[in-house]
Design a protein around this motif. Structure first.
Motif, mmCIF file in Angstrom:
data_model
loop_
_atom_site.group_PDB
_atom_site.id
_atom_site.type_symbol
_atom_site.label_atom_id
_atom_site.label_comp_id
_atom_site.label_asym_id
_atom_site.label_seq_id
_atom_site.Cartn_x
_atom_site.Cartn_y
_atom_site.Cartn_z
ATOM 1 N N HIS A 246 0.823 -1.219 0.000
ATOM 2 C CA HIS A 246 0.000 0.000 0.000
ATOM 3 C C HIS A 246 0.854 1.266 0.000
ATOM 4 C CE1 HIS A 246 -3.592 -2.394 0.355
ATOM 5 N NE2 HIS A 246 -3.002 -3.084 1.318
ATOM 6 N N CYS A 256 -7.309 0.584 -5.229
ATOM 7 C CA CYS A 256 -6.814 -0.575 -4.474
ATOM 8 C C CYS A 256 -7.868 -1.004 -3.453
ATOM 9 C CB CYS A 256 -5.522 -0.143 -3.774
ATOM 10 S SG CYS A 256 -4.825 -1.347 -2.636
ATOM 11 N N CYS A 258 -7.608 -0.941 -0.457
ATOM 12 C CA CYS A 258 -7.552 -0.014 0.675
ATOM 13 C C CYS A 258 -8.314 1.272 0.398
ATOM 14 C CB CYS A 258 -6.108 0.303 1.041
ATOM 15 S SG CYS A 258 -5.284 1.409 -0.124
ATOM 16 N N CYS A 263 -1.391 2.543 -5.334
ATOM 17 C CA CYS A 263 -0.672 1.654 -4.416
ATOM 18 C C CYS A 263 0.278 0.754 -5.216
ATOM 19 C CB CYS A 263 -1.646 0.787 -3.624
ATOM 20 S SG CYS A 263 -2.557 1.689 -2.360
HETATM 21 ZN ZN LIG Z 1 -3.713 0.125 -1.214
#
Ligand SMILES: [Zn+2]
Length: 410
Positions: A246, A256, A258, A263
């Motif tokens: 990340h 991503c 996240c 990332c």
């Molecule tokens: Zn990420």
């Protein structure tokens, strides 16, 4: 950096590992006098330790060398085949098996695709069969086999020996990989995070014994970082050090898991390059669920990078993202060396490595007063499996790491 010994009887095991280390990395042998000088141990301690190592068959005596005045010196040499270990690398795309000796040399190897739909129990059973077959084919003496090291993607729980839901291994939640494999094979098993195993392989193989502060930049099905500082591998609070997936390396790229864009893990994922190449008309359609097909297509796109302008542009982006991450981690850790490793790196390297070197050397974000040495691991695509085996060897001869190895079931 050479570890120093101590002249106390209670730490004889530690001294034994220190002396064996000196002999292990001396390709033409080393005398007792030289060992004493390098380790700071007394000549009496070195003589006692050497006698024990000779009795155990771990070392042998070489020629007697008359060098100047005084008694002639006898060189001591490692007996590489005196102990062996199995190293397994569980990658979401493939499983690699190696048998390594005390020198970190590969005696035997095998590789199979990771079955995408089988349960962990089925995968462990296929590992048992593969290990038994490899040991049989290579005629490995079980009495000299120290155990099995298995490298797996994190996160891991090393206390319980479990694999805990790595992003690319669906269904592997709380799987007791270490104990299940140990029970199946009746051998001690050590579980290690993949990038950490790759780093141990670099340390133990001897090729990198001059490197003290380096990181292994791992480009496999996932991306990761293994770290060695002061010539010792680093693991962190729960042995899960090194997730750089990340790390944000650009403002571009798909979203991503996240929630962010740019990332590293998502930007340079093998499946990502392949799908971009399919969309760009560089290669025909590939089934995104077929790991083997993705690996083959990835190799094709990397090879095309030498002649196809569109493929070259995709690879340039990857080089840029890798260089940005490399500068960040080199600055963070004050590295002298960065070693690239991983099955997918070996396809990328011919096109991408020169570009990564150029970008790092020209980066205005790079703040260290020394140049970063950037290379590809000399251990090839089996580096992580080799490192997993070396982890068992180093645990046996470095007392501090011993608790990570679960003993064989009675
Ligand atoms: Zn990420």
């Amino acid at each position: 950096m050479m570890r120093r010994g101590a002249n106390l009887p209670s730490i004889g095991e530690f001294n034994q590992s220190v002396v064996l280390d000196v002999i292990r990395v001396a390709p033409t042998g080393v005398s007792r006098v030289e060992i004493a000088a390098q380790t700071g141990l007394s000549s009496q301690t070195v003589t006692n330790v050497a006698r024990r190592l000779l009795a155990d068959g771990l070392i042998r005596e070489g020629e007697r060398l008359a060098t100047g005045p005084g008694k002639p010196r006898t060189s001591l040499h490692l007996v590489p085949g005196a102990r062996t270990a199995v190293g397994i690398h569980l990658d979401p795309s493939f499983i690699t098996y190696t048998v390594v000796d005390l020198a970190g040399s590969v005696i035997a190897r095998a590789a199979t695709p990771t079955p995408p739909v089988l349960s962990p129990a089925d995968v462990i059973e296929s590992m048992r069969l593969s290990v038994e077959r490899l040991l049989g084919e290579a005629d490995i003496n079980r009495a000299r086999l120290l155990g099995i090291g298995i490298a797996a993607p994190g996160p891991l729980d090393l206390e319980r020996g479990t694999v805990d839901n790595p992003p690319l291994l669906p269904g592997w939640n709380g799987v007791p990989l270490r104990d299940a494999l140990g029970d199946a094979l009746g051998l001690p098993v050590a579980l290690e995070k993949d990038v950490t195993a790759a780093t141990i392989g670099e340390l133990w193989s001897g090729q990198d014994s001059v490197r003290d502060d380096f990181a292994v930049f791992y480009v496999g099905t996932g991306v990761g970082l293994g770290v060695a500082l002061d010539h010792s591998v680093r693991r962190g609070a729960t042995s899960n050090l090194g997730d750089i997936g990340h790390l944000r390396v650009s403002h571009e790229g798909v979203v991503c898991a996240c929630g962010n864009r740019g990332c590293l893990g998502e930007n340079i994922a093998p499946a990502r390059l392949v799908s971009d190449a399919v969309r760009g008309g560089i290669i025909p359609h590939v089934d995104p669920a077929d790991h083997g097909a993705i690996a083959a297509a990835y190799a094709d796109v990397c090879a095309a990078g030498a002649s196809d302008e569109r493929a070259a542009r995709l690879l340039e982006q990857i080089a840029g993202d890798i260089a940005t991450a490399a500068v960040a981690v080199a600055n963070l850790l004050d590295l002298s060396d960065l070693v690239f490793s991983g099955a997918f790196w070996n396809h990328l390297a011919p096109v991408v490595l020169p570009e990564v070197r150029r970008l790092i050397a020209g980066s205005r974000a790079y703040v260290l007063p020394h140049a970063l040495r950037v290379s590809t691991s000399s251990l090839g695509s089996d580096a992580t499996a080799i490192g997993a085996g070396c982890q068992v060897l180093s645990s046996a001869f470095a007392p501090s790491a011993a608790p990570l190895v679960r003993p064989a079931p009675a």
